[in-house]
Design a protein around this motif. Structure first.
Motif, short mmCIF file in Angstrom:
data_model
loop_
_atom_site.label_atom_id
_atom_site.label_comp_id
_atom_site.label_asym_id
_atom_site.label_seq_id
_atom_site.Cartn_x
_atom_site.Cartn_y
_atom_site.Cartn_z
N UNK A 1 5.22 -2.05 -10.54
CA UNK A 1 5.36 -2.20 -11.99
C UNK A 1 6.53 -3.10 -12.39
N UNK A 2 7.41 -3.41 -11.44
CA UNK A 2 8.56 -4.24 -11.79
C UNK A 2 9.14 -4.84 -10.53
N UNK B 1 14.79 -6.07 -5.92
CA UNK B 1 14.27 -4.72 -5.90
C UNK B 1 12.83 -4.73 -6.39
N UNK C 1 2.43 1.72 -3.57
CA UNK C 1 1.54 1.98 -4.70
C UNK C 1 1.71 0.89 -5.74
N UNK C 2 1.15 1.13 -6.93
CA UNK C 2 1.10 0.08 -7.94
C UNK C 2 2.51 -0.39 -8.31
N UNK D 1 1.66 -6.63 -10.60
CA UNK D 1 0.56 -6.10 -9.80
C UNK D 1 0.00 -7.13 -8.83
N UNK E 1 0.83 -1.20 0.00
CA UNK E 1 0.00 0.00 0.00
C UNK E 1 0.87 1.26 0.00
N UNK E 2 1.96 1.21 0.76
CA UNK E 2 2.87 2.35 0.80
C UNK E 2 3.55 2.56 -0.55
N UNK F 1 9.79 -2.00 -7.82
CA UNK F 1 9.57 -0.64 -8.31
C UNK F 1 8.09 -0.36 -8.45
N UNK F 2 7.69 0.83 -7.96
CA UNK F 2 6.38 1.36 -8.29
C UNK F 2 6.60 2.45 -9.32
N UNK F 3 5.53 3.13 -9.76
CA UNK F 3 5.71 4.18 -10.75
C UNK F 3 6.67 5.24 -10.22
N UNK F 4 6.52 5.58 -8.94
CA UNK F 4 7.28 6.71 -8.41
C UNK F 4 8.58 6.35 -7.73
N UNK G 1 12.45 -7.19 -9.43
CA UNK G 1 13.71 -7.79 -9.85
C UNK G 1 14.10 -8.84 -8.82
#
Lengths: 128, 367
Positions: A38-39, A57, A35-36, A87, A32-33, A59-62, A41
């Motif tokens: 996306x990757x 690792x 966010x979506x 996701x 939740x912290x 990764x989210x969008x941000x 690793x």
């Protein structure tokens, strides 16, 4: 709120021990912290991980965050589904969104120092 | 978050459950439902963005046009017709970009400039120090609300709020209108690549307009996170990432916003020289194989570092990492194969000519 059959570390990973195989993922709070997602690793099968060390690792969008292993041992399986569907970490953090399976050397001691669900919930509410 | 300014819509964001972050001295919503969900809502339906933090300056007088002509790079002769608008940058004497902005011809002898929040003080100081006394300048930033409504359904929503006889302003134009009776200016501009408007209003009316827009179930509130992924999919430059005082508009790929034939303006000699000899570096688009490129990551040719990522993100439309980067001009041709060092790994990257995403509602409106 957090599954009682799991143990948790301070970096927001969970671990489920079944015999000498530990399954590792990140908690609902962590996803939740972030966010979506996306990757993701992930390491390779056969790699050794050490408790407290980075194993990958996420990764989210941000943002990008390191993944830390709550246990030590040899990686015997990684969740290949996350390559195409990262996701799953968001939608099913404790089931379909698992990340690695580790064969631990000493199952009796593998969960030492990790938090119970109640302890983790208290830890998260302090951090928030 | 101490010392940060809040827009008139702050309480609305909190009530909607937005995640608030510091941005350019402001406390702004970065996301509500999630960046990807908001992004796709704008590509498929319609989203609204609080951009009240941006700067609004107004200039009045017979000399306003000529004075602004000397400050900005584009030709304000293109917006002599009342209601027209133009994208431009303004540069220092060396051609370094001070900011990018849109100039709107809002009234007889009157121009509205909308610029980046992060550069508010620098812009105001620069512009006013180069204005003759005969031009009146007013910093209206605190009194002005700005709400972007973007997406293939944006004009339908605005049309329903305006009512009978709604005629949208043409692309890059601004016109007076009433939304639910509230007087506004509707600018047919945006930063997402979708059709839509930016609503200029009195700050005290921003909440009422925001609520009118969100009364439509198809309207998604969107944060700065989606604003960034949307603009980068279009290859729109962001000040501070893709350009700054150390970069000229030719290298930044903004030569189309420079009119060297219009007469003297600040930086024109330096820019003309760069254009003549060709820039050493160029801003290019990169599509990345694996992982998410981010600002500052090294760009490689083989094992040699040849540049750095300017803007980078995960494209929700392409479901792939995309970036802009400054690379030597010889490596700027589309199809050039490079790499991006994403922490421990090197991901393959190929040079493309933005936009990364084509066929948006803006393309359809233009054709």
């Amino acid at each position: 709120m957090y599954p009682a059959d799991l143990r948790y570390d301070r970096e927001h990973e969970w671990v489920r021990l079944d015999g000498d195989v530990a399954t590792v993922g990140i908690t609902d709070y962590a996803q939740d912290q972030l966010g979506e997602v996306v990757y993701v690793d992930l390491p390779s099968v056969g790699d050794e991980v050490v408790a407290g060390d980075s194993f990958g690792e996420i990764e989210s969008v941000k943002s990008v965050s390191e993944l830390f292993s709550p246990v030590s041992g040899e990686i015997i399986e990684v969740n290949d589904a996350l390559a195409d569907s990262p996701e799953l970490v968001n939608s099913s953090p404790y089931e379909d969104g698992w990340m690695i399976k580790v064969r631990v050397a000493d199952p009796d001691a593998a969960l030492d120092g990790l938090m119970t669900a109640d302890e983790y919930e208290a830890f998260v509410s302090e951090e928030a | 978050m101490d010392g940060l300014k809040r827009t008139p819509l702050y309480d609305e964001h909190v009530a909607l459950g937005a995640r608030m972050v510091p941005f350019a001295g402001w406390e702004m919503p970065v996301q509500y439902a999630g960046i990807i969900e908001e992004h796709l809502a704008v590509r498929q339906r319609v989203g609204v963005f609080d951009v009240c933090h941006m700067s609004e300056f107004r200039f009045f007088g017979f000399d306003a046009k000529d004075a602004l002509q000397r400050i900005v790079t584009n030709d304000l002769g293109k917006i002599d017709e009342l209601g027209r608008a133009v994208y431009t940058v303004m540069c220092d004497e060396d051609g370094g970009i001070i900011d990018d902005l849109i100039v709107y011809h809002t009234g007889d002898l009157e121009y509205l400039v909308i610029a980046n929040a992060a550069n508010h003080d620098a812009d105001w100081d620069w512009i006013t120090s180069h204005l003759p006394a005969s031009v009146e300048a007013v910093d209206e930033s605190d009194r002005t609300g700005l709400i972007a409504v973007q997406g293939p359904q944006a004009l339908r929503v605005i049309g329903e709020l305006v009512g009978e006889g709604f005629e949208p302003p043409s692309r890059f134009s601004i016109a007076e209108a009433r939304l639910g009776g509230i007087p506004v200016l509707l600018a047919r501009t945006g930063y997402t690549g979708e059709d839509g408007v930016e609503i200029v209003c009195h700050a005290s009316n921003a909440v009422a307009i925001w609520r009118l827009l969100l009364s439509f179930p198809e309207v998604q509130p969107c944060g700065l996170g989606a604003r960034d992924t949307l603009r980068l999919e279009m290859g729109y430059a962001l000040y501070g990432s893709d350009m700054d005082r150390g970069v000229d508009p030719i290298s930044a790929g903004l030569g189309w916003a420079v009119s060297l034939g219009k007469g003297d303006f600040i930086g024109c000699e330096a820019i003309a020289r760069i254009k003549e000899v060709g820039p050493k570096q160029r801003l290019v688009g990169l599509v990345v194989d694996e992982g998410v490129p981010r600002h500052g990551y090294p760009v490689l040719q083989g094992e040699t570092e040849v540049g750095k990522v300017a803007s980078g993100t995960f494209s929700p439309t392409l479901r792939q990492g995309i970036a802009t980067a400054y690379v030597p001009a010889a490596l700027a041709s589309p199809g050039t194969e490079l790499g991006v060092a994403i922490r421990k790994k090197v991901s393959k990257a190929v040079v493309v000519r933005p936009p990364f995403v084509k066929g948006t509602s803006l393309d359809k409106a233009a054709s």
